[in-house]
Scaffold this motif. Structure first.
Motif, mmCIF file in Angstrom:
data_model
loop_
_atom_site.group_PDB
_atom_site.id
_atom_site.type_symbol
_atom_site.label_atom_id
_atom_site.label_comp_id
_atom_site.label_asym_id
_atom_site.label_seq_id
_atom_site.Cartn_x
_atom_site.Cartn_y
_atom_site.Cartn_z
ATOM 1 N N GLY A 98 0.826 -1.206 0.000
ATOM 2 C CA GLY A 98 0.000 0.000 0.000
ATOM 3 C C GLY A 98 0.858 1.253 0.000
ATOM 4 O O GLY A 98 0.573 2.228 -0.701
ATOM 5 N N GLY A 99 1.929 1.244 0.793
ATOM 6 C CA GLY A 99 2.841 2.376 0.830
ATOM 7 C C GLY A 99 3.546 2.590 -0.499
ATOM 8 O O GLY A 99 3.694 3.730 -0.964
ATOM 9 N N GLY A 205 3.180 7.387 2.659
ATOM 10 C CA GLY A 205 3.651 6.167 2.028
ATOM 11 C C GLY A 205 4.921 5.642 2.668
ATOM 12 O O GLY A 205 5.062 4.436 2.923
ATOM 13 N N VAL A 206 5.863 6.531 2.952
ATOM 14 C CA VAL A 206 7.110 6.133 3.615
ATOM 15 C C VAL A 206 6.806 5.575 5.009
ATOM 16 O O VAL A 206 7.394 4.572 5.437
ATOM 17 C CB VAL A 206 8.069 7.337 3.714
ATOM 18 C CG1 VAL A 206 9.261 7.004 4.616
ATOM 19 C CG2 VAL A 206 8.557 7.728 2.328
ATOM 20 N N ASN A 207 5.871 6.204 5.716
ATOM 21 C CA ASN A 207 5.484 5.715 7.040
ATOM 22 C C ASN A 207 4.898 4.312 6.966
ATOM 23 O O ASN A 207 5.201 3.450 7.807
ATOM 24 C CB ASN A 207 4.477 6.668 7.682
ATOM 25 C CG ASN A 207 5.126 7.810 8.427
ATOM 26 O OD1 ASN A 207 5.276 7.781 9.646
ATOM 27 N ND2 ASN A 207 5.536 8.829 7.703
ATOM 28 N N LEU A 208 4.045 4.064 5.968
ATOM 29 C CA LEU A 208 3.434 2.739 5.815
ATOM 30 C C LEU A 208 4.481 1.681 5.527
ATOM 31 O O LEU A 208 4.457 0.584 6.100
ATOM 32 C CB LEU A 208 2.396 2.771 4.690
ATOM 33 C CG LEU A 208 1.121 3.583 4.936
ATOM 34 C CD1 LEU A 208 0.264 3.616 3.677
ATOM 35 C CD2 LEU A 208 0.331 3.012 6.101
ATOM 36 N N ILE A 209 5.421 2.003 4.640
ATOM 37 C CA ILE A 209 6.473 1.041 4.302
ATOM 38 C C ILE A 209 7.352 0.760 5.516
ATOM 39 O O ILE A 209 7.678 -0.401 5.811
ATOM 40 C CB ILE A 209 7.324 1.565 3.130
ATOM 41 C CG1 ILE A 209 6.468 1.646 1.860
ATOM 42 C CG2 ILE A 209 8.532 0.661 2.883
ATOM 43 C CD1 ILE A 209 7.140 2.364 0.711
ATOM 44 N N ALA A 210 7.731 1.812 6.230
ATOM 45 C CA ALA A 210 8.549 1.633 7.428
ATOM 46 C C ALA A 210 7.832 0.776 8.461
ATOM 47 O O ALA A 210 8.433 -0.131 9.066
ATOM 48 C CB ALA A 210 8.903 2.998 8.025
ATOM 49 N N GLY A 214 8.683 -3.010 10.166
ATOM 50 C CA GLY A 214 8.909 -3.070 11.601
ATOM 51 C C GLY A 214 9.550 -1.849 12.216
ATOM 52 O O GLY A 214 9.902 -1.865 13.394
ATOM 53 N N PHE A 215 9.710 -0.780 11.436
ATOM 54 C CA PHE A 215 10.270 0.459 11.968
ATOM 55 C C PHE A 215 9.116 1.387 12.340
ATOM 56 O O PHE A 215 8.428 1.917 11.466
ATOM 57 C CB PHE A 215 11.180 1.134 10.940
ATOM 58 C CG PHE A 215 12.361 0.305 10.541
ATOM 59 C CD1 PHE A 215 13.484 0.227 11.342
ATOM 60 C CD2 PHE A 215 12.336 -0.412 9.351
ATOM 61 C CE1 PHE A 215 14.571 -0.541 10.977
ATOM 62 C CE2 PHE A 215 13.416 -1.194 8.979
ATOM 63 C CZ PHE A 215 14.537 -1.264 9.796
#
Length: 257
Positions: A98-99, A205-210, A214-215
């Protein structure tokens, strides 16, 4: 059934959970409204409100469906496989893909706004408009899945009563329905605000990927950055004089090639 959904109304402590959850759901829903407003802005003006309404109602159906499938939501948090010792669950995969999709759409939209959209074949007429509407709704529903999952996991973590969760989610979507049009029109009318909104989508998007990897980036940092940027842009809008820069029109108009 009604007792299950509305029995919490007579419990004072449940109202605190409801108010807190409603506030969080509205904050989380801002991401969804921004995304829907930008995508709907690619359609002809007469189709935009319908796209916003359909997109938000789809989000409501998805969120209610997920709420009544809480056991399945919990199962999504179980690891499906591991890579180099790092486990990945169904939730992680949804957030990562999704990210990535959100990054792709935001960058693509930025490119089209600044460089102009690609050419369309002439003679397609109404078919192009219909296909465009269906494509926009499909993209909205795809991202609704990601935003709905985040929303429902927050609801499950904040409240124990299914009635509290359902009431907060339904009221949030109703508020979003009322706010979507003015937000969408404001974004469309101010090009710099639109670019800022696209930058927000990149950040989300960056937040979702992180999160998928697990970050954990504290949401407070993200929303503070977004809030500060909005405040600066509002000051710029107030101080700006003269005609604003015009971005390329990416709306699909049946009478245009």
């Amino acid at each position: 059934m009604l007792e299950t959904l509305f029995g919490w109304i007579s419990q004072p402590e449940a109202w605190l959970a409801f108010g807190t959850l409603l506030l969080l759901e509205i904050v989380l829903g801002i991401d969804n409204v921004i995304f829907i407003s930008i995508l709907a802005g690619k359609l002809p003006p007469e189709q935009r409100q319908r796209a916003r309404t359909v997109g938000l109602m789809a989000a409501l159906v998805m969120r209610l469906g997920l709420l009544f499938s809480i056991s399945w939501i919990y199962s999504l948090q179980n690891d499906l496989f591991s890579v180099f010792g790092r486990g990945f669950s169904g939730r992680d995969l949804i957030l990562i893909f999704g990210g990535l999709f959100l990054l792709y759409k935001a960058v693509k939209e930025m490119h089209e706004q600044l460089e102009g959209p690609g050419t369309h074949e002439p003679g397609t007429g109404t078919k192009v408009a219909a296909a465009g509407f269906a494509a926009i709704i499909g993209q909205i529903m795809l991202l609704d899945i990601v935003f709905s999952l985040d929303s429902v996991i927050t609801a499950v973590g904040m409240a124990d009563d299914i009635g509290v969760m359902v009431s907060a989610v339904v009221l949030t979507v109703l508020i979003m329905l009322v706010a979507a049009r003015p937000i969408g029109e404001f974004v469309q009318a101010h090009p710099t605000v639109k670019m800022l909104a696209l930058a927000f989508l990149l950040l989300i998007g960056v937040n979702l990927i992180a999160d998928g990897f697990g970050f954990k980036i504290p949401k407070g940092y993200t929303y503070f950055a977004m809030g500060f940027a909005i405040m600066v842009e509002l000051l710029n809008l107030r101080a700006r004089k003269g005609k604003p820069v015009e971005l390329h029109d990416t709306g699909r108009h049946p009478d245009k090639a």
